[in-house]
Design an enzyme around this catalytic site. Structure first.
Site, PDB file in Angstrom:
ATOM      1  N   HIS A  14       0.899  -1.348   0.230  1.00  0.00           N
ATOM      2  CA  HIS A  14       0.115  -0.118   0.074  1.00  0.00           C
ATOM      3  C   HIS A  14       0.835   1.295  -0.018  1.00  0.00           C
ATOM      4  O   HIS A  14       1.346   1.734   1.057  1.00  0.00           O
ATOM      5  CB  HIS A  14      -0.911  -0.075   1.244  1.00  0.00           C
ATOM      6  CG  HIS A  14      -1.962   1.214   1.307  1.00  0.00           C
ATOM      7  ND1 HIS A  14      -3.114   1.020   1.834  1.00  0.00           N
ATOM      8  CD2 HIS A  14      -1.974   2.558   0.736  1.00  0.00           C
ATOM      9  CE1 HIS A  14      -3.866   2.267   1.976  1.00  0.00           C
ATOM     10  NE2 HIS A  14      -2.973   3.038   1.194  1.00  0.00           N
ATOM     11  N   HIS A  59       1.495   4.829  -2.490  1.00  0.00           N
ATOM     12  CA  HIS A  59       1.118   5.669  -3.490  1.00  0.00           C
ATOM     13  C   HIS A  59       2.443   6.313  -4.083  1.00  0.00           C
ATOM     14  O   HIS A  59       2.779   7.148  -3.327  1.00  0.00           O
ATOM     15  CB  HIS A  59      -0.028   6.785  -3.130  1.00  0.00           C
ATOM     16  CG  HIS A  59      -1.172   6.278  -2.487  1.00  0.00           C
ATOM     17  ND1 HIS A  59      -2.211   6.008  -3.478  1.00  0.00           N
ATOM     18  CD2 HIS A  59      -1.524   5.637  -1.225  1.00  0.00           C
ATOM     19  CE1 HIS A  59      -3.281   5.601  -2.625  1.00  0.00           C
ATOM     20  NE2 HIS A  59      -3.042   5.169  -1.470  1.00  0.00           N
ATOM     21  N   HIS A  98      -9.284   0.901  -1.538  1.00  0.00           N
ATOM     22  CA  HIS A  98      -9.257   1.604  -0.209  1.00  0.00           C
ATOM     23  C   HIS A  98     -10.779   1.455   0.171  1.00  0.00           C
ATOM     24  O   HIS A  98     -11.658   1.695  -0.203  1.00  0.00           O
ATOM     25  CB  HIS A  98      -8.880   3.001  -0.255  1.00  0.00           C
ATOM     26  CG  HIS A  98      -7.605   3.064  -0.253  1.00  0.00           C
ATOM     27  ND1 HIS A  98      -6.946   2.750  -1.463  1.00  0.00           N
ATOM     28  CD2 HIS A  98      -6.742   4.161   0.215  1.00  0.00           C
ATOM     29  CE1 HIS A  98      -5.602   3.079  -1.477  1.00  0.00           C
ATOM     30  NE2 HIS A  98      -5.529   4.078  -0.530  1.00  0.00           N
ATOM     31  N   GLU A 156     -11.096   3.320   5.661  1.00  0.00           N
ATOM     32  CA  GLU A 156     -10.097   4.296   6.212  1.00  0.00           C
ATOM     33  C   GLU A 156     -10.917   5.397   6.939  1.00  0.00           C
ATOM     34  O   GLU A 156     -10.911   5.503   8.212  1.00  0.00           O
ATOM     35  CB  GLU A 156      -9.329   5.032   4.897  1.00  0.00           C
ATOM     36  CG  GLU A 156      -8.246   6.083   5.348  1.00  0.00           C
ATOM     37  CD  GLU A 156      -7.500   6.660   4.306  1.00  0.00           C
ATOM     38  OE1 GLU A 156      -8.300   6.617   3.126  1.00  0.00           O
ATOM     39  OE2 GLU A 156      -6.415   7.149   4.526  1.00  0.00           O
ATOM     40  N   ASP A 197       1.794   4.108   2.939  1.00  0.00           N
ATOM     41  CA  ASP A 197       0.785   4.864   2.217  1.00  0.00           C
ATOM     42  C   ASP A 197       1.486   5.885   1.498  1.00  0.00           C
ATOM     43  O   ASP A 197       1.470   5.964   0.252  1.00  0.00           O
ATOM     44  CB  ASP A 197      -0.221   5.473   3.288  1.00  0.00           C
ATOM     45  CG  ASP A 197      -1.381   5.635   2.683  1.00  0.00           C
ATOM     46  OD1 ASP A 197      -1.785   5.416   1.637  1.00  0.00           O
ATOM     47  OD2 ASP A 197      -2.443   6.095   3.348  1.00  0.00           O
ATOM     48  N   ASP A 198       1.737   7.032   2.034  1.00  0.00           N
ATOM     49  CA  ASP A 198       2.254   8.104   1.573  1.00  0.00           C
ATOM     50  C   ASP A 198       3.426   8.761   2.344  1.00  0.00           C
ATOM     51  O   ASP A 198       3.233   9.884   3.020  1.00  0.00           O
ATOM     52  CB  ASP A 198       1.427   9.418   1.566  1.00  0.00           C
ATOM     53  CG  ASP A 198      -0.010   8.994   0.659  1.00  0.00           C
ATOM     54  OD1 ASP A 198       0.185   8.857  -0.697  1.00  0.00           O
ATOM     55  OD2 ASP A 198      -1.028   8.628   1.045  1.00  0.00           O
TER      56      ASP A 198
HETATM   57  N1  ADE Z   1      -4.485   8.662  -2.068  1.00  0.00           N
HETATM   58  C1  ADE Z   1      -3.365   8.773  -1.548  1.00  0.00           C
HETATM   59  N2  ADE Z   1      -3.203   8.590  -0.292  1.00  0.00           N
HETATM   60  C2  ADE Z   1      -4.488   8.228   0.046  1.00  0.00           C
HETATM   61  C3  ADE Z   1      -5.177   7.700   1.301  1.00  0.00           C
HETATM   62  N3  ADE Z   1      -4.671   7.704   2.416  1.00  0.00           N
HETATM   63  N4  ADE Z   1      -6.346   7.308   1.076  1.00  0.00           N
HETATM   64  C4  ADE Z   1      -7.312   7.585   0.185  1.00  0.00           C
HETATM   65  N5  ADE Z   1      -6.500   8.068  -1.162  1.00  0.00           N
HETATM   66  C5  ADE Z   1      -5.260   8.435  -1.180  1.00  0.00           C
HETATM   67 ZN    ZN Z   2      -3.662   4.896   0.523  1.00  0.00          ZN
END
Ligand code: ADE
Ligand code: ZN
Length: 319
Positions: free
Chosen positions: A9, A11, A189, A192, A270-271
Site C-alpha cells: 500500500h 502511492h 481502499h 479508512e 501509504d504516502d
Molecule cells: N491517495 C493517497 N493517499 C490516500 C489515502 N490514504 N486514502 C485515500 N486516497 C489516497
Molecule cells: Zn492509500
C-alpha cells in the site's frame, strides 16, 4: 538489518519528498505556493484525508515528464530497499495527471523505466496498480481503464482511492467488472474514513482480493469474523491513520488487537513523504507504541509476502 518485507500500500505520488518537488519545480518552471522545503513541510499538518489530498494533488503539478516519474520511482525504490522492502506493489493515480494534461503513457513509461531496473539495481521486485479516483465519476474511471489498455502488460491490477466518504465502492461496479474481464487483480481502499459497510461492499460488489486500510472493520464484529474466516488481507497504514486523524495517537491504533483477533494484517507506509516514515520506520513505530513483539513483526512480514500478487513459489522463497 531491517526485516525483509513486501510493501502493498504505497502511492508513488505520496513518495514525493519536498527536496525533489522543488528540484522538479525548478526544472519544469512550475511555481509552487511555498517559499522553500521548510515552509512546505510546515504545511503537512492535516485535519483529515481531504486536507491531505488537497495538498497532495496540488504538489503533483511538478510531475510533468517521463524523467520526472522515473526519478520519483527510483528515489522511492532506493529508500524502500534500505527499509528491507523486497517487493513493492505501487499505486499510481493516472486521473490526477491526465487532468493536468500529462498523458497516461508518460506516467506509465516513466514509472516503468525505474521499475524495469529495480530488481537489478535495488533488489526489489515490483508491480503497478492503477487507482481510480473515487470522487471522480464512474465514467471517468472507465475512460481511464480504456486509456490504460495499451499498457496492460505493465499493470497487475486496479485500486480505488481518494476521498472515501460519500463515494461507496458500488459506484465502480461496472469498471471493476471490466477490469476483472481484462485479467486485472482487484483491490480498493475501504474503511479508512468510510464506514465498515464500505468494506463489505468492496468485497461483495467489487470482488476485491485485498482491502486497503480496512481499519474501521473493528467497529463490526461480524465483519471481523468474516475477514478472519476468508483470510482477507488488510493493508494497514498506521502512521497515515495518525496523520490523517483517523485515530488520535499511535498508542490507540488497533493493530495489535487486530492481529490477536486473527486478521490478516500487513503494515505499509501509504504516502511516506507526508506521514513521517517509510515502511520499516512504521514497523519500528508500532513496535514502540503498541508493544508489538518480534513474533508479531515476523507475522506482519510473512503476511505481506502471502498477500502479494506474487506467484506462490516467489512468495514462498521470500518467507
Ligand atoms: N491517495 C493517497 N493517499 C490516500 C489515502 N490514504 N486514502 C485515500 N486516497 C489516497
Ligand atoms: Zn492509500
Amino acid at each position: 538489518m531491517p526485516i525483509p518485507k513486501a510493501e502493498l500500500h504505497l502511492h508513488i505520488e505520496g513518495t514525493l519528498e519536498p527536496e525533489l518537488a522543488f528540484a522538479l519545480a525548478a526544472r519544469n518552471d512550475v511555481e509552487l505556493p511555498y517559499a522553500d522545503t521548510e515552509e512546505l513541510r510546515k504545511a503537512y499538518l492535516f485535519e483529515d484525508l481531504q486536507s491531505f489530498l488537497d495538498l497532495y494533488y496540488g504538489l503533483m503539478a511538478v510531475l510533468r515528464t517521463e524523467a520526472d516519474f522515473e526519478e520519483l520511482a527510483d528515489a522511492y525504490l532506493t529508500r524502500a530497499a534500505a527499509q528491507g522492502v523486497r517487493h513493492a506493489e505501487i499505486f499510481f493515480d493516472p486521473q490526477a495527471h491526465i487532468a493536468r494534461g500529462v498523458p497516461i503513457g508518460t506516467v506509465i513509461e516513466g514509472l516503468s523505466r525505474a521499475l524495469d531496473r529495480s530488481e537489478e539495481r535495488h533488489g526489489v521486485s515490483t508491480r503497478l496498480i492503477m487507482c481510480f479516483l473515487r470522487d471522480e465519476s464512474a465514467e471517468s474511471a472507465m475512460e481511464t481503464l480504456r486509456a490504460a489498455e495499451p499498457y496492460l502488460d505493465r499493470i497487475i491490477g486496479v485500486g480505488l482511492d481518494s476521498a472515501e466518504v460519500g463515494h461507496p465502492p458500488a459506484k465502480f461496479k461496472e469498471v471493476y467488472e471490466a477490469a476483472a474481464a481484462l485479467g486485472l487483480r482487484l483491490v480498493a481502499h475501504a474503511g479508512e474514513e468510510g464506514p465498515p459497510a464500505y468494506i463489505t461492499e468492496a468485497l461483495d460488489v467489487l470482488r476485491v482480493e485485498r482491502v486497503d486500510h480496512g481499519l474501521r472493520c473493528v467497529e463490526d464484529p461480524e465483519l471481523v469474523e468474516r475477514l478472519v474466516r476468508e483470510r482477507v488481507p488488510l493493508t494497514l497504514c498506521p502512521l497515515s491513520n495518525v496523520r490523517l486523524r483517523a485515530i488520535d495517537m499511535l498508542e490507540e491504533h488497533p493493530l495489535a488487537r487486530m492481529l490477536d483477533a486473527g486478521l490478516m494484517c500487513t503494515v505499509n507506509s501509504d504516502d511516506p513523504a507526508y506521514f513521517g516514515g517509510y515502511v520499516d520506520d512504521t514497523f519500528h513505530a508500532v513496535r514502540e507504541a503498541l508493544g508489538i513483539g518480534q513474533e508479531q513483526l515476523r507475522t506482519l512480514a510473512r503476511n505481506s509476502f502471502e498477500a502479494a500478487f506474487l506467484d506462490r513459489n516467489a512468495a514462498d522463497e521470500e518467507l
